[in-house]
Design an enzyme around this catalytic site. Structure first.
Site, PDB file in Angstrom:
ATOM      1  N   HIS A 140      19.274 -36.984  -5.353  1.00  0.00           N
ATOM      2  CA  HIS A 140      18.692 -37.465  -4.089  1.00  0.00           C
ATOM      3  C   HIS A 140      17.176 -37.287  -4.052  1.00  0.00           C
ATOM      4  O   HIS A 140      16.589 -37.270  -2.981  1.00  0.00           O
ATOM      5  CB  HIS A 140      19.372 -36.763  -2.910  1.00  0.00           C
ATOM      6  CG  HIS A 140      20.832 -37.076  -2.822  1.00  0.00           C
ATOM      7  ND1 HIS A 140      21.307 -38.312  -2.469  1.00  0.00           N
ATOM      8  CD2 HIS A 140      21.922 -36.322  -3.097  1.00  0.00           C
ATOM      9  CE1 HIS A 140      22.631 -38.316  -2.508  1.00  0.00           C
ATOM     10  NE2 HIS A 140      23.032 -37.120  -2.890  1.00  0.00           N
ATOM     11  N   TRP A 185      -2.760  -2.864  -1.652  1.00  0.00           N
ATOM     12  CA  TRP A 185      -2.343  -4.237  -1.937  1.00  0.00           C
ATOM     13  C   TRP A 185      -3.129  -5.092  -0.953  1.00  0.00           C
ATOM     14  O   TRP A 185      -2.904  -5.018   0.258  1.00  0.00           O
ATOM     15  CB  TRP A 185      -0.827  -4.353  -1.714  1.00  0.00           C
ATOM     16  CG  TRP A 185      -0.243  -5.652  -2.157  1.00  0.00           C
ATOM     17  CD1 TRP A 185       0.142  -5.982  -3.425  1.00  0.00           C
ATOM     18  CD2 TRP A 185       0.082  -6.785  -1.331  1.00  0.00           C
ATOM     19  NE1 TRP A 185       0.667  -7.255  -3.443  1.00  0.00           N
ATOM     20  CE2 TRP A 185       0.643  -7.778  -2.174  1.00  0.00           C
ATOM     21  CE3 TRP A 185      -0.051  -7.069   0.029  1.00  0.00           C
ATOM     22  CZ2 TRP A 185       1.068  -9.012  -1.703  1.00  0.00           C
ATOM     23  CZ3 TRP A 185       0.368  -8.309   0.494  1.00  0.00           C
ATOM     24  CH2 TRP A 185       0.921  -9.258  -0.372  1.00  0.00           C
ATOM     25  N   LYS A 210       6.728  -4.209  -4.360  1.00  0.00           N
ATOM     26  CA  LYS A 210       8.154  -3.899  -4.308  1.00  0.00           C
ATOM     27  C   LYS A 210       8.633  -3.778  -2.871  1.00  0.00           C
ATOM     28  O   LYS A 210       9.692  -4.261  -2.513  1.00  0.00           O
ATOM     29  CB  LYS A 210       8.409  -2.585  -5.067  1.00  0.00           C
ATOM     30  CG  LYS A 210       9.867  -2.143  -5.100  1.00  0.00           C
ATOM     31  CD  LYS A 210      10.690  -3.094  -5.936  1.00  0.00           C
ATOM     32  CE  LYS A 210      12.154  -2.714  -5.983  1.00  0.00           C
ATOM     33  NZ  LYS A 210      12.966  -3.821  -6.518  1.00  0.00           N
ATOM     34  N   ARG A 214       5.374   0.040  -6.122  1.00  0.00           N
ATOM     35  CA  ARG A 214       5.349  -0.717  -4.867  1.00  0.00           C
ATOM     36  C   ARG A 214       4.439  -1.946  -4.960  1.00  0.00           C
ATOM     37  O   ARG A 214       4.535  -2.845  -4.129  1.00  0.00           O
ATOM     38  CB  ARG A 214       4.841   0.183  -3.727  1.00  0.00           C
ATOM     39  CG  ARG A 214       5.779   1.311  -3.391  1.00  0.00           C
ATOM     40  CD  ARG A 214       5.072   2.358  -2.542  1.00  0.00           C
ATOM     41  NE  ARG A 214       4.789   1.900  -1.204  1.00  0.00           N
ATOM     42  CZ  ARG A 214       5.597   2.041  -0.166  1.00  0.00           C
ATOM     43  NH1 ARG A 214       6.754   2.635  -0.318  1.00  0.00           N
ATOM     44  NH2 ARG A 214       5.261   1.616   1.026  1.00  0.00           N
ATOM     45  N   CYS A 269       0.829  -1.200   0.000  1.00  0.00           N
ATOM     46  CA  CYS A 269       0.000   0.000   0.000  1.00  0.00           C
ATOM     47  C   CYS A 269       0.864   1.250   0.000  1.00  0.00           C
ATOM     48  O   CYS A 269       1.945   1.287   0.590  1.00  0.00           O
ATOM     49  CB  CYS A 269      -0.879   0.033   1.236  1.00  0.00           C
ATOM     50  SG  CYS A 269      -1.922  -1.403   1.390  1.00  0.00           S
ATOM     51  N   LYS A 288      14.275 -14.898  -9.915  1.00  0.00           N
ATOM     52  CA  LYS A 288      14.020 -13.887 -10.953  1.00  0.00           C
ATOM     53  C   LYS A 288      13.053 -14.419 -11.994  1.00  0.00           C
ATOM     54  O   LYS A 288      12.083 -13.775 -12.353  1.00  0.00           O
ATOM     55  CB  LYS A 288      15.350 -13.555 -11.605  1.00  0.00           C
ATOM     56  CG  LYS A 288      15.867 -12.206 -11.768  1.00  0.00           C
ATOM     57  CD  LYS A 288      15.800 -11.120 -10.792  1.00  0.00           C
ATOM     58  CE  LYS A 288      14.930 -11.229  -9.605  1.00  0.00           C
ATOM     59  NZ  LYS A 288      15.419 -10.744  -8.361  1.00  0.00           N
ATOM     60  N   GLU A 312       9.346 -15.189 -10.501  1.00  0.00           N
ATOM     61  CA  GLU A 312       8.497 -14.105 -10.005  1.00  0.00           C
ATOM     62  C   GLU A 312       7.921 -13.245 -11.118  1.00  0.00           C
ATOM     63  O   GLU A 312       6.889 -12.611 -10.930  1.00  0.00           O
ATOM     64  CB  GLU A 312       9.211 -13.240  -8.960  1.00  0.00           C
ATOM     65  CG  GLU A 312      10.294 -12.336  -9.482  1.00  0.00           C
ATOM     66  CD  GLU A 312      10.903 -11.460  -8.392  1.00  0.00           C
ATOM     67  OE1 GLU A 312      10.178 -10.976  -7.522  1.00  0.00           O
ATOM     68  OE2 GLU A 312      12.126 -11.244  -8.427  1.00  0.00           O
ATOM     69  N   ASN A 354      -1.920   2.165   5.563  1.00  0.00           N
ATOM     70  CA  ASN A 354      -0.944   1.182   5.077  1.00  0.00           C
ATOM     71  C   ASN A 354      -0.531   0.355   6.282  1.00  0.00           C
ATOM     72  O   ASN A 354      -0.102   0.907   7.294  1.00  0.00           O
ATOM     73  CB  ASN A 354       0.260   1.948   4.483  1.00  0.00           C
ATOM     74  CG  ASN A 354       1.415   1.026   4.111  1.00  0.00           C
ATOM     75  OD1 ASN A 354       1.299  -0.193   4.182  1.00  0.00           O
ATOM     76  ND2 ASN A 354       2.532   1.626   3.725  1.00  0.00           N
ATOM     77  N   GLY A 355      -0.679  -0.972   6.198  1.00  0.00           N
ATOM     78  CA  GLY A 355      -0.288  -1.830   7.319  1.00  0.00           C
ATOM     79  C   GLY A 355      -1.372  -2.846   7.612  1.00  0.00           C
ATOM     80  O   GLY A 355      -2.283  -3.053   6.806  1.00  0.00           O
ATOM     81  N   GLU A 381      19.024 -17.256  -6.931  1.00  0.00           N
ATOM     82  CA  GLU A 381      18.592 -15.925  -7.365  1.00  0.00           C
ATOM     83  C   GLU A 381      18.051 -15.972  -8.798  1.00  0.00           C
ATOM     84  O   GLU A 381      17.031 -15.356  -9.106  1.00  0.00           O
ATOM     85  CB  GLU A 381      19.762 -14.938  -7.252  1.00  0.00           C
ATOM     86  CG  GLU A 381      19.517 -13.555  -7.841  1.00  0.00           C
ATOM     87  CD  GLU A 381      18.296 -12.838  -7.279  1.00  0.00           C
ATOM     88  OE1 GLU A 381      17.730 -13.292  -6.278  1.00  0.00           O
ATOM     89  OE2 GLU A 381      17.888 -11.829  -7.875  1.00  0.00           O
TER      90      GLU A 381
END
Ligand code: M6R
Length: 602
Positions: free
Chosen positions: A502, A73, A597, A27, A2, A483, A486, A99-100, A479
């Site tokens: 294994h 969000w 973000k 964001r 948010c 990438k 996502e 926001n939160g 990484e």
């Protein structure tokens, strides 16, 4: 996550709010809204979807001198217009953005709001109803807000408007970011200075638990006790050009391309021509006195932590552990006698990391935040800060922050190693090696067309893929996999090459893409053995190998750099593979679904 913007005292309020929200789009969000007020009218516009949809809905008629805006969000309740912020109290007196996450929302509802029919499924609406309820008991707006803050548990940044007063904005925060911006004859608020940098460069921080009353020409900050707080402004060092895409189609590509320049900037910021380090002597002394380093981070930053562990152990000879913030905070391992904590965070706002830092501070252990954002929460709350100097990173998929984190960690490890007189730390010239890294990155970046073709050939149709490697190549595989998954939504695992047999090798079938990193002579033969194993089971293998250990039919050849710094170069083709695979699938590279973000909720 948010984002909040707000303004008081400016006739251009609507456009400033919309532009601010556009700057916060990076964001991550799924709905948005604004409320604009002046003495004659109050208007609320909300929408599911993008700011461009909100802009269309707002049209040209909405004017006023005070307003608040929000990108949501979804946490409590799906992304719908009703759940979008701002929220209004049933008595139509108050409007609020948040926001939160309010942890005790159910309890607040049961205790104070019996009989009130809620319109949305959000925790935020509970708060605006609560403030209205307290005001109905005869409290002033500020007192009602304060009383609500006293009973709320959780994380929040709030901006509150009393519809009868178009001259005053009330704000408060706890754990979630919020800044005050000082304009000429007006004032603003924002979750991130970027949102309002075209209005002012002067910002004021708000501490957790403070309540701020904002008018066009005054900023009144007070603690929960009522004690007034004086605070000086700081100048936000953000260049508007840094947050524009320029001629690039996506921020991610721009940010990948910026990496060589970031390597050179880090060298310039932290190492003098004579090889001295521009690092706080107290920080190095504190680290020298510690017996173990704990790196705490999430996502890509945690992946940079894995690479850094090897660098610290090799150059500074200090045992180094890497922990995921979301696990560490609630499952504290047995710590060494003199631990030193490093928080790696691009944004400096990640709630999972912050909750660990709060705990570490309570325990009294020393800490360092390595972040891209000066003045961010993690930076303010840790004992020491080192900046990444990578410039704003806008794309949700982190690229230049990852390489900047590894580079800054190398600087720090070498500085500490030299202070401890570890021979390995003196064995190379960092300025020279970082310069070779920058050139190596440029070589990879110049091969975009090849990587585009490889992404097309290997990933166009697939639903899953693997990156494999050993040792540091395994860390880069993690990484590379993050990438790819996502942004392209290809289910990808970053796997230790030797561990495949294994169990996980059972997933390899005809055509499964397996991308192998081979950069180290000590593990090359073994990884090649694992490549043969998956090939024999039908895998479609792409090898990314350093020149020194490459073979004629490897697909991507990396220029040789210092062995500890190889990840800085080997990750670049993986970033580009993710970028092109996503473009080829027709997805928005910069704004992948479900992601934010800056992850400001736990
Ligand atoms: O701002 P931070 O570095 O603390 O963020 C941590 C993660 O949320 C972040 O790296 C995330 O994994 C990115 N989407 C990865 O590209």
């Amino acid at each position: 996550m948010c984002g909040i913007v707000g303004i008081v005292g400016n006739p251009n309020t609507t456009e400033i709010l919309l532009k601010g929200l556009e700057k916060l789009e990076y964001r991550g969000y799924d709905s948005a809204g604004i409320f604009v007020a002046d003495t004659n009218s109050n208007q609320l516009v909300k929408t599911k979807g993008r700011i461009k949809d909100l802009r269309e809905k707002v049209g040209t008629e909405l004017t006023g001198t005070l307003g608040i805006g929000h990108t949501r969000w979804a946490t409590h309740g799906p992304a719908t217009e009703i759940n979008a912020h701002p929220h209004t109290s049933t008595n139509q007196k108050f409007v609020l953005v948040h926001n939160g996450v309010i942890e005790n929302y159910q309890e607040l509802k049961d205790t104070y709001l019996a009989g009130i029919a809620l319109e949305s499924e959000t925790d935020t609406e509970i708060v605006v109803q609560l403030i209205a309820r307290f005001a109905e008991d005869g409290l002033s707006v500020k007192e009602a807000f304060k009383k609500a803050l006293a009973v709320i548990e959780g994380s929040y940044a709030f901006a509150l408007v009393d519809k009868a007063d178009s001259d005053t904005l009330y704000v408060a925060k706890n754990k979630s970011p919020l800044l005050i911006g000082l304009g000429a004859d007006f004032n603003v608020i924002c979750s991130d200075a970027m949102a309002m940098i075209d209005q002012t460069k002067q910002f004021l921080e708000i501490a957790d638990g403070e309540l701020v009353t904002l008018t066009a020409d005054s900023v009144g900050i007070e603690k929960a006790t009522g004690e007034k707080v004086e605070r000086s402004a700081f100048t936000a060092e953000i260049d508007l050009a840094d947050i524009e895409k320029g001629t690039y189609p996506f921020y991610m590509l721009k940010e990948i391309d910026e990496q060589p320049a970031v390597m050179r900037r880090i060298a310039k910021e932290y190492v003098t021509d004579s090889g001295e380090f521009a690092i706080d002597a107290n920080l190095l002394a504190t680290m020298q006195a510690s017996d173990r380093i704990y790196i705490v981070a999430c996502g890509t930053s945690a992946n940079a932590g894995w690479v850094s562990k090897q660098i610290f152990e090799s150059l500074a000879k200090v045992p180094t552990e890497i922990h995921l913030s979301s696990e560490f905070g609630y499952n504290l391992p047995l710590l060494s006698e003199k631990p030193f904590f490093i928080f790696l965070s691009q944004s400096g706002e990640t709630a999972d990391s912050r909750q660990v830092l709060v705990k570490i501070n309570e325990l009294g252990y020393p800490s360092l935040t390595i972040t891209n954002v000066a003045g961010s929460t993690l930076s303010r709350e840790a004992q020491y800060t080192l900046l990444l100097h990578a410039g704003p990173e806008i794309a949700v998929a982190s690229t230049k922050a990852y390489t900047a984190q590894i580079a800054v960690m190398t600087v720090l490890a070498k500085a500490l190693g030299e202070k401890k007189e570890i021979p390995e730390a003196f064995a190379f010239n960092l300025l020279h090696e970082l310069s070779l890294v920058a050139t190596g990155m440029e070589t990879m970046i110049s091969e975009k067309h090849l990587i585009d073709e490889l992404a097309q050939a290997y990933l166009k149709e697939t639903r899953n893929a693997f990156y494999i490697g050993r040792s540091v190549d395994y860390y880069v595989s993690m990484e590379a996999a993050l990438k790819l998954k996502e942004i392209s939504y290809v289910q990808t695992e970053g796997f230790a090459a030797g561990e495949l047999k294994h169990g996980t090798i059972a997933l390899i079938e005809e055509g499964t893409p397996v991308m192998a990193f081979i950069t180290d002579a000590a593990t090359a033969a073994h990884t090649r053995g694992n490549v043969r194993e998956v090939e024999s089971r039908g895998a479609n293998v792409l090898v990314i190998a350093s020149e020194s250990v490459s073979k004629a039919d490897d697909q991507i050849i990396l220029p040789n750099v210092h062995p500890l710094l190889t990840p800085l170069v080997s990750v670049v083709p993986a970033q580009l593979i993710a970028y092109y695979a996503t473009l080829q699938r027709g997805y928005d590279v910069d704004k992948p679904r479900n992601l934010a973000k800056s992850v400001t909720v736990e």
